[in-house]
Motif scaffolding. Structure first.
Motif, PDB file in Angstrom:
ATOM      1  N   VAL A  14      11.881 -10.891  -0.847  1.00 60.02           N
ATOM      2  CA  VAL A  14      11.550 -12.094  -1.322  1.00 60.02           C
ATOM      3  C   VAL A  14      12.514 -13.367  -1.087  1.00 60.02           C
ATOM      4  O   VAL A  14      12.151 -14.184  -0.663  1.00 60.02           O
ATOM      5  N   TRP A  15      13.776 -12.909  -1.027  1.00 56.96           N
ATOM      6  CA  TRP A  15      14.876 -13.902  -0.755  1.00 56.96           C
ATOM      7  C   TRP A  15      14.770 -14.330   0.438  1.00 56.96           C
ATOM      8  O   TRP A  15      15.016 -15.574   0.596  1.00 56.96           O
ATOM      9  N   VAL A  27      20.560 -20.150  -4.976  1.00 58.75           N
ATOM     10  CA  VAL A  27      20.178 -18.857  -5.622  1.00 58.75           C
ATOM     11  C   VAL A  27      21.399 -17.923  -6.107  1.00 58.75           C
ATOM     12  O   VAL A  27      22.352 -17.715  -5.273  1.00 58.75           O
ATOM     13  N   VAL A  28      21.139 -17.308  -7.155  1.00 64.95           N
ATOM     14  CA  VAL A  28      21.882 -16.117  -7.421  1.00 64.95           C
ATOM     15  C   VAL A  28      21.327 -15.173  -7.526  1.00 64.95           C
ATOM     16  O   VAL A  28      20.291 -15.063  -8.343  1.00 64.95           O
ATOM     17  N   ASP A 202       0.974  -7.981   1.609  1.00 66.89           N
ATOM     18  CA  ASP A 202       2.362  -8.265   0.896  1.00 66.89           C
ATOM     19  C   ASP A 202       2.159  -9.599  -0.168  1.00 66.89           C
ATOM     20  O   ASP A 202       1.837 -10.698   0.276  1.00 66.89           O
ATOM     21  N   PRO A 203       2.442  -9.344  -1.152  1.00 65.86           N
ATOM     22  CA  PRO A 203       1.995 -10.663  -2.320  1.00 65.86           C
ATOM     23  C   PRO A 203       3.526 -11.704  -2.213  1.00 65.86           C
ATOM     24  O   PRO A 203       3.142 -12.711  -3.041  1.00 65.86           O
ATOM     25  N   THR A 204       4.536 -11.527  -1.443  1.00 63.56           N
ATOM     26  CA  THR A 204       5.497 -12.475  -1.494  1.00 63.56           C
ATOM     27  C   THR A 204       5.069 -13.803  -1.257  1.00 63.56           C
ATOM     28  O   THR A 204       5.774 -14.803  -1.827  1.00 63.56           O
ATOM     29  N   ASP A 205       4.229 -13.904  -0.260  1.00 61.58           N
ATOM     30  CA  ASP A 205       3.916 -15.481  -0.023  1.00 61.58           C
ATOM     31  C   ASP A 205       3.407 -16.169  -1.285  1.00 61.58           C
ATOM     32  O   ASP A 205       3.869 -17.261  -1.507  1.00 61.58           O
ATOM     33  N   ALA A 206       2.494 -15.525  -2.003  1.00 60.69           N
ATOM     34  CA  ALA A 206       1.940 -16.078  -3.436  1.00 60.69           C
ATOM     35  C   ALA A 206       3.253 -16.262  -4.240  1.00 60.69           C
ATOM     36  O   ALA A 206       2.995 -17.413  -5.047  1.00 60.69           O
TER      37      ALA A 206
END
Length: 262
Positions: A14-15, A27-28, A202-206
């Motif tokens: 995701v990062w 971001v941490v 992959d749901p990452t884009d959403a």
């Protein structure tokens, strides 16, 4: 600042997209490798762990929480939203709706951890969106461990992934949903082992879109300015995480060791 956490290295999938979508956003990221994998943990354990991690991220200055873990989202997102009602929280969930809408065979597979597949959120998503479509759940047994070891394409990883895909192929699915943030790192291997007509979702884009929306809604988005500062921490193996960042994501970074309660 965005605070992110996962049971380990999976949330880095995701990062890596977040840094392109929000290049000025600090971001941490905390990898809870000392407690990984989450998939076989009980809900009370995961809630307690999520509380401790969230408290630490807030101490570091996080203004939005991104739970970069399907299992932790399923177990603890509702609790965290009640505990921190003013904190914008983004979670992960299996992309059942788009898979169902796109399916031609009326059969879709969901690869996720045992805890995610047994959770109330997964059952709610199936009840809400499946309709007449058959949703075939399949635990990606061993997937998290492969990613944590950086073993993304080997004889062992091919065997582990192949065993998980076999029941989905037997059921005739035409879409496979990746329901764990570790799994996109194995997506190239999954693609090799699936027939060409089966799509991977992959749901990452959403999730990135939702993060951006909440950042803008709460006035937190850094529209311009210097490049983002990224901070990485682990409760387990900082060297392992630093190696993964460098060799898998091409990012040189120091990783701190964090000792959290429990």
């Amino acid at each position: 600042m965005i605070g992110m956490f996962d049971s380990g290295l999976g949330g880095l999938s995701v990062w890596r997209q977040l840094r392109h979508a929000l290049p000025q956003q600090d971001v941490v990221y905390l990898a809870d490798q000392g407690y990984c994998p989450y998939g076989e943990r009980s809900q009370p354990e995961l809630i307690a762990r999520a509380e401790a991690i969230t408290a630490w991220l807030l101490q570091q200055g996080a203004q939005l929480l991104l739970i970069a873990c399907n299992t932790a989202t399923s177990a603890a997102a509702r609790h965290l939203r009640e505990r921190y009602p003013q904190l914008p929280i983004v979670g992960m969930e299996p992309a059942i709706k788009p898979a169902v809408l796109a399916s031609q065979s009326g059969r879709v597979g969901v690869l996720a951890t045992h805890a995610t597949l047994q959770g109330d959120k997964f059952r709610q998503l199936v009840a809400q969106f499946a309709g007449d479509t058959l949703v075939v759940p399949q635990a990606g047994k061993g997937f998290v461990e492969l990613v944590e070891a950086g073993e993304l394409d080997s004889e062992r990883s091919r065997a582990v992934v192949g065993r998980a895909l076999a029941p989905l192929l037997e059921q005739g699915v035409d879409h496979v949903v990746l329901g764990c943030t570790h799994y996109p790192f194995l997506a190239p291997l999954v693609r090799q082992l699936l027939p060409a007509h089966i799509d991977i979702i992959d749901p990452t884009d959403a999730v990135i879109r939702q993060t951006l929306r909440l950042m803008q809604q709460h006035g937190l988005a850094a529209a311009s300015g210097p490049a983002a500062n990224y901070r990485f921490a682990s409760t387990g193996q900082p060297g392992n995480m630093a190696h993964f960042l460098q060799h898998t994501l091409g990012t040189m970074a120091q990783v701190e060791y964090i000792d959290l309660p429990g």
